[in-house]
Scaffold this active site. Structure first.
Site, PDB file in Angstrom:
ATOM      1  CD  GLU A   1     -29.416  27.161   1.468  1.00  0.00           C
ATOM      2  OE1 GLU A   1     -29.599  27.764   2.396  1.00  0.00           O
ATOM      3  OE2 GLU A   1     -29.769  26.264   1.177  1.00  0.00           O
ATOM      4  CD  GLU A   2     -31.285  23.272   0.058  1.00  0.00           C
ATOM      5  OE1 GLU A   2     -31.157  22.962   1.654  1.00  0.00           O
ATOM      6  OE2 GLU A   2     -32.160  23.853  -0.301  1.00  0.00           O
TER       7      GLU A   2
ATOM      8  CG  ASP B   1     -27.802  24.018  -3.450  1.00  0.00           C
ATOM      9  OD1 ASP B   1     -28.162  25.123  -3.634  1.00  0.00           O
ATOM     10  OD2 ASP B   1     -27.438  23.305  -2.408  1.00  0.00           O
TER      11      ASP B   1
END
Length: 380
Positions: A132-133, A73
């Site tokens: 993850e972000e 991502d």
């Protein structure tokens, strides 16, 4: 469906991944492409899709297992997809675009090696995960840790986070805390009848301004701590003395502290002040773990093949999840971490080549400088 060629130069593969939008929580399209490519273009891998995470591993019965992990991502696109190539004034080729350094170039290296390293000296596990972000509760690697933990077993984990071709060892821990002060509400025309809570923030800010962070050396890596105010909130209306105010602080701490020890340290910083203290978020750091055999071998390979060397990782990354399981983990990927999330995010294409060459040599047990006639060079 869009397709990618895992046998292509990892620079071209990076560009192809960048051109597939994959903002957090909208990764399905890129996951479809990656999963299909791994199934069709690699040999000897068990490939599993779990939500928007793709898992692949070999079962060769080799003495060690190396995990290559990267998130698919990106942060929201800012008119920087599709990517583009440019040459800077010094003649260096750059690839611009959302995710170029954070971290589709690292993903491209891992995918390319999975398809082109025929006889690795270790078993391989690849993990390409989502979200993850954004908030940790959505992190795909965290979901795998909870639901398929056996996929995280190994002797070394390499995360392709941007590190400029350096091994960035371990990571800092992080915690956020909220300090709340109270007063007495009153009309500002009769302010003396109240007690202004916002004014009570001054001693907190004074403590923060005078804070001197610790520097800690672990395995030759120096970690510098930091304690910062990141949000202030207070006020009721333009004619009201506020009766409550808050300041949020963020502590980035060296991995020799546990999360509880770090929390106690922050409490001590504000000892004696009339504040209500609440830890609102936190994650432990990760020790460098460079003394582990598999990690030492990678360090030696970086030194012998012209990589950047070894340094501490400032900031928190998912290496912490592996370290908590007793697995040495490092950050190693192309790109400058200071460019991550910027509108002009970019990566020098030469760094993609260097990282790919080093990891190929590591996975094949090749000693000494890269042979100009190797398969990796021949691919280009």
């Amino acid at each position: 469906m869009t397709t990618i060629d895992l046998h292509a130069d990892p620079i071209a593969l990076t560009a192809a991944l960048v051109d597939i939008p994959s903002v957090s929580r909208d990764e399905a399209a890129i996951v479809d492409v990656v999963a299909e490519a791994l199934r069709e273009q690699t040999r000897g891998f068990e490939v599993v899709r779990h939500g928007n995470t793709v898992l692949a591993r070999t079962h060769r019965g080799l003495p060690t297992r190396v995990i290559l992990a990267g998130h698919l991502d990106t942060v929201p696109i800012a008119d920087n997809v599709p990517g583009r190539f440019e040459v800077d004034p010094h003649g260096n080729e750059m690839l611009y675009g959302c995710g170029t350094c954070d971290m589709k170039s690292g993903d491209a290296v891992f995918l390319h090696l999975a398809a082109t390293v025929a006889d690795p000296v270790c078993d391989l596990t690849l993990i390409f995960y989502d979200c993850e972000e954004i908030a940790a509760e959505f992190n795909g690697l965290g979901r795998i840790e909870r639901e398929l933990p056996q996929w995280l077993d190994g002797d070394l984990a390499v995360l392709g986070e941007p590190s400029g071709g350096w091994i960035e060892a371990g990571c800092q821990g992080t915690l956020r805390a909220r300090l709340t002060v109270t007063g007495t509400r009153a009309h500002t025309a009769r302010a003396w009848l109240g007690d202004n809570a916002i004014h009570h923030l001054a001693p907190i800010l004074e403590r923060l301004g005078g804070y001197r962070p610790r520097e800690v050396e672990l395995d030759g890596c120096v970690y510098r701590e930091g304690l910062s105010a990141v949000r202030i909130s207070g006020g009721v209306a333009g004619n009201v003395v506020p009766d409550e105010a808050e300041v949020d602080v963020n502590f980035r701490f060296a991995p020799d502290r546990t999360l509880d020890q770090a929390t106690e340290h922050v409490r001590e910083v504000f000892d004696g002040l009339a504040v209500d203290f609440e830890r609102t978020d936190g994650a432990p750091g990760a020790l460098p773990g460079l003394s582990a055999p598999a990690a030492k071998d990678l360090v030696e390979m970086v030194h012998s093949h012209g990589g950047g060397g070894v340094r501490a990782k400032y900031g928190w990354t998912d290496v912490s999840r592996f370290a908590a399981r007793g697995i040495p983990a490092v950050n190693f990927g192309p790109g400058d971490p200071n460019l991550a999330h910027k509108v002009d995010e970019h990566v020098p294409t030469s760094q993609i080549t260097v990282v790919s060459d080093i990891l190929r040599s590591y996975l094949t047990g090749q000693a000494g400088p890269l042979d100009p006639g190797s398969a990796e060079v021949a691919d280009r």
